[in-house]
Design a protein around this motif. Sequence first.
Motif, mmCIF file in Angstrom:
data_model
loop_
_atom_site.group_PDB
_atom_site.id
_atom_site.type_symbol
_atom_site.label_atom_id
_atom_site.label_comp_id
_atom_site.label_asym_id
_atom_site.label_seq_id
_atom_site.Cartn_x
_atom_site.Cartn_y
_atom_site.Cartn_z
ATOM 1 N N ASP A 38 0.838 -1.203 0.000
ATOM 2 C CA ASP A 38 0.000 0.000 0.000
ATOM 3 C C ASP A 38 0.870 1.248 0.000
ATOM 4 O O ASP A 38 2.055 1.203 0.304
ATOM 5 N N ASN A 39 0.268 2.392 -0.313
ATOM 6 C CA ASN A 39 0.994 3.655 -0.271
ATOM 7 C C ASN A 39 1.392 4.019 1.156
ATOM 8 O O ASN A 39 2.338 4.749 1.368
ATOM 9 N N GLU A 40 0.658 3.504 2.155
ATOM 10 C CA GLU A 40 0.975 3.792 3.547
ATOM 11 C C GLU A 40 2.311 3.180 3.953
ATOM 12 O O GLU A 40 2.944 3.646 4.883
#
Length: 51
Positions: A38-40
């Motif tokens: 994920d981008n997180e």
Amino acid sequence: MMVYIIIAVGIMLAVLALTLMAISKGYDYKHSIDPMPDNENKSEDEKDHTG
């Protein structure tokens, strides 16, 4: 002498059969991949460079 030829041919056929079975099993293997992160999960440096 004929007995040795028959035994040798039998051994060669057995090795051929085992080789073909191993190749077939290798092609049947299902590979799996990990999901995309994920981008997180990106580090702070990557966030700074993307905008």
